[in-house]
Design an enzyme around this catalytic site. Structure first.
Site, short mmCIF file in Angstrom:
data_model
loop_
_atom_site.label_atom_id
_atom_site.label_comp_id
_atom_site.label_asym_id
_atom_site.label_seq_id
_atom_site.Cartn_x
_atom_site.Cartn_y
_atom_site.Cartn_z
N TYR A 183 0.85 -1.19 0.00
CA TYR A 183 0.00 0.00 0.00
C TYR A 183 0.89 1.24 0.00
O TYR A 183 1.42 1.65 1.02
CB TYR A 183 -0.93 0.02 1.21
CG TYR A 183 -1.91 -1.13 1.29
CD1 TYR A 183 -2.17 -1.92 0.16
CD2 TYR A 183 -2.56 -1.46 2.47
CE1 TYR A 183 -3.06 -2.99 0.23
CE2 TYR A 183 -3.45 -2.52 2.55
CZ TYR A 183 -3.68 -3.28 1.43
OH TYR A 183 -4.56 -4.34 1.50
N GLY A 238 -18.38 -4.20 -1.33
CA GLY A 238 -18.28 -4.27 -2.79
C GLY A 238 -17.47 -3.11 -3.36
O GLY A 238 -17.84 -2.52 -4.35
N HIS A 259 0.17 -12.08 1.22
CA HIS A 259 -0.85 -11.29 0.54
C HIS A 259 -1.41 -12.00 -0.68
O HIS A 259 -2.61 -11.96 -0.95
CB HIS A 259 -0.23 -9.95 0.14
CG HIS A 259 -1.22 -8.85 -0.07
ND1 HIS A 259 -0.87 -7.53 -0.05
CD2 HIS A 259 -2.56 -8.87 -0.29
CE1 HIS A 259 -1.94 -6.77 -0.26
NE2 HIS A 259 -2.97 -7.57 -0.41
N SER A 267 -22.36 1.35 -0.81
CA SER A 267 -22.55 2.62 -0.12
C SER A 267 -23.30 3.62 -0.97
O SER A 267 -24.16 4.36 -0.47
CB SER A 267 -21.20 3.23 0.28
OG SER A 267 -20.52 2.40 1.17
#
Length: 340
Positions: free
Chosen positions: A60, A209, A127, A214
Site C-alpha cells: 500500500y 463491494g 498477501h 454505499s
C-alpha cells in the site's frame, strides 16, 4: 457511541475488534493520498471507538501506509491495537510480481517492522500465493519468524482450499482473508467451509463491494483518474447499469430496516458467523461511524435469505486478468519441487 465489542479470531488465541479497519484507501490505488494529519486523526478515532483491528500491507503505497500507521501508533496507541500487515506482492521494473521465497519473506518482515517501528507484528499475511514454489517453503520461514518473536500469528490472503490445508499442516494458520460481500460469494462453496473445518478465522475485505453498496453508481462521480476501480469489470459501462439495479434493491430493503445500504451489507456479513470479521476501509470519520452502526442491525434468517436474493446475479468478475486469486493459488508439491 458504544464501543465496538471483541471476538476470537482463529484457534490460536487471537482476539480482535468485531469490525476492523482496512487501510489501503488511505495511501494507495484510490486516488491521491489524504493528508497525514487527517488519516492519523481517523486512526485515533477508530481506536477510541473500539475498532482496534488495523489491516495494512507493504504494497500500500508501496510502503507509505505502513509508515503512516507507524506514526499513528506513537504515544501509547500500539498497545491498544491488533496490527495486521502483509507481504508477497513486490514491484519490479514497474510491474507487480508475487514472491514467497524464504529470503524475501524474512527481508519483507524486517522492513515492515522497521517502517511500523514495532518489535512484533500481530498478524502477518501472505498477501498473494506464489504459485512457483510449494506453500510449505513459505510457511516454513513464517514459522521461524513466529519462533523468533517477530510475528505472533500467520495469515493467508486469497488462498485456495488445498493451499490452506497444506499451509496449516506446517504451522497453524490463524486467519484467511478473502473478498466476501453480497456480490462476491463464491468463496462460500469451498474456501470458507475449509477454514471452519480447520478452526481458521475469516477476515472479509471489500465487504461493501469496493464502496458500491454505499452509493451505487454515484461512486463514479468523484473517482480520480488513477483510481483502479475504473478498471474493474463490474464497474465497466456494459455492467454498471445492471449492477445499479442490485444496489437500488438493497438500498430499498435497508430503508425498510431503518439503516443505510452499507450498514445492511455489513450486517449481512456480521450475521454469517462469530468467526467472521469484516474490515471496511474508509478515509472519513463519518463513514467509520456509520460502519460501526452496522453492528446494531439485527437480521432474521428470512431477511438474510431475502437480501441474498437481491444480489443473486451480478455482472462482471471481481477482478480483471492478471490478478492472482484463490482460484489459481495452488502450488507445486514438495516432492515435485526442485531448487534451482
Amino acid at each position: 457511541m458504544a464501543k465496538v465489542g471483541r471476538m476470537k479470531l482463529g484457534s490460536q488465541g487471537m482476539e480482535v475488534s468485531l469490525q476492523g479497519l482496512g487501510c489501503m484507501s488511505m495511501s494507495a490505488f484510490c486516488g491521491p493520498p489524504i493528508p497525514e494529519p487527517d488519516m492519523i486523526a481517523l486512526y485515533h478515532h477508530a481506536i477510541q471507538s473500539g475498532v482496534t483491528f488495523l489491516d495494512t500491507s507493504d504494497v500500500y503505497g508501496p510502503h507509505t501506509n505502513e509508515l503512516l500507521l507507524g506514526k499513528a501508533l506513537k504515544g501509547g496507541f500500539r498497545e491498544k491495537v491488533e496490527l495486521a500487515t502483509k507481504f508477497g506482492i513486490r514491484t519490479s521494473e514497474g510491474k507487480y510480481e508475487i514472491c514467497g521465497d524464504p529470503a524475501y519473506v524474512r527481508e519483507a518482515c524486517e522492513a515492515s517492522l522497521k517502517r511500523l517501528d514495532i518489535d512484533c507484528i500481530d498478524l502477518y499475511y501472505q498477501h498473494r500465493i506464489d504459485t512457483s514454489l510449494p506453500i510449505e517453503v513459505t510457511i516454513g520461514e513464517l514459522k521461524k519468524l513466529v519462533e523468533e518473536g517477530k510475528i505472533k500469528y500467520i495469515g493467508l490472503s486469497e488462498a485456495s482450499p488445498s493451499t490452506i490445508r497444506r499451509a496449516h499442516a506446517v504451522h497453524p494458520i490463524t486467519v484467511v482473508q478473502l473478498e466476501w460481500s453480497l456480490w462476491s460469494r463464491d468463496v462460500e462453496e469451498e474456501v470458507i467451509p475449509t477454514c471452519r473445518e480447520l478452526g481458521i478465522g475469516i477476515v472479509a475485505y471489500c465487504p461493501l463491494g469496493r464502496g458500491f453498496f454505499s452509493s451505487g453508481t454515484k461512486l463514479f462521480e468523484n473517482l480520480q483518474r488513477d483510481d483502479f476501480l475504473k478498471y474493474l469489470p463490474r464497474f465497466q459501462p456494459e455492467n454498471r447499469q445492471h449492477n445499479q439495479t442490485i444496489f437500488e434493491k438493497v438500498n430499498e430493503f435497508a430503508a425498510k430496516k431503518g439503516c443505510t445500504s452499507s450498514q445492511l451489507a455489513l450486517a449481512w456479513l456480521h450475521h454469517q458467523g462469530n468467526d467472521v470479521c469484516p474490515i471496511p476501509g474508509t478515509t472519513k470519520i463519518e463513514n467509520l461511524n456509520q460502519n460501526i452502526g452496522a453492528l446494531s442491525v439485527k437480521l432474521t434468517p428470512e431477511e438474510m435469505a431475502e437480501i441474498e436474493s437481491l444480489a443473486d446475479i451480478v455482472k462482471g468478475d471481481r477482478y480483471g486478468e492478471g490478478i492472482r486469486t484463490w482460484k489459481d493459488s495452488d502450488t507445486p508439491s514438495l516432492s515435485s519441487w526442485k531448487v534451482v
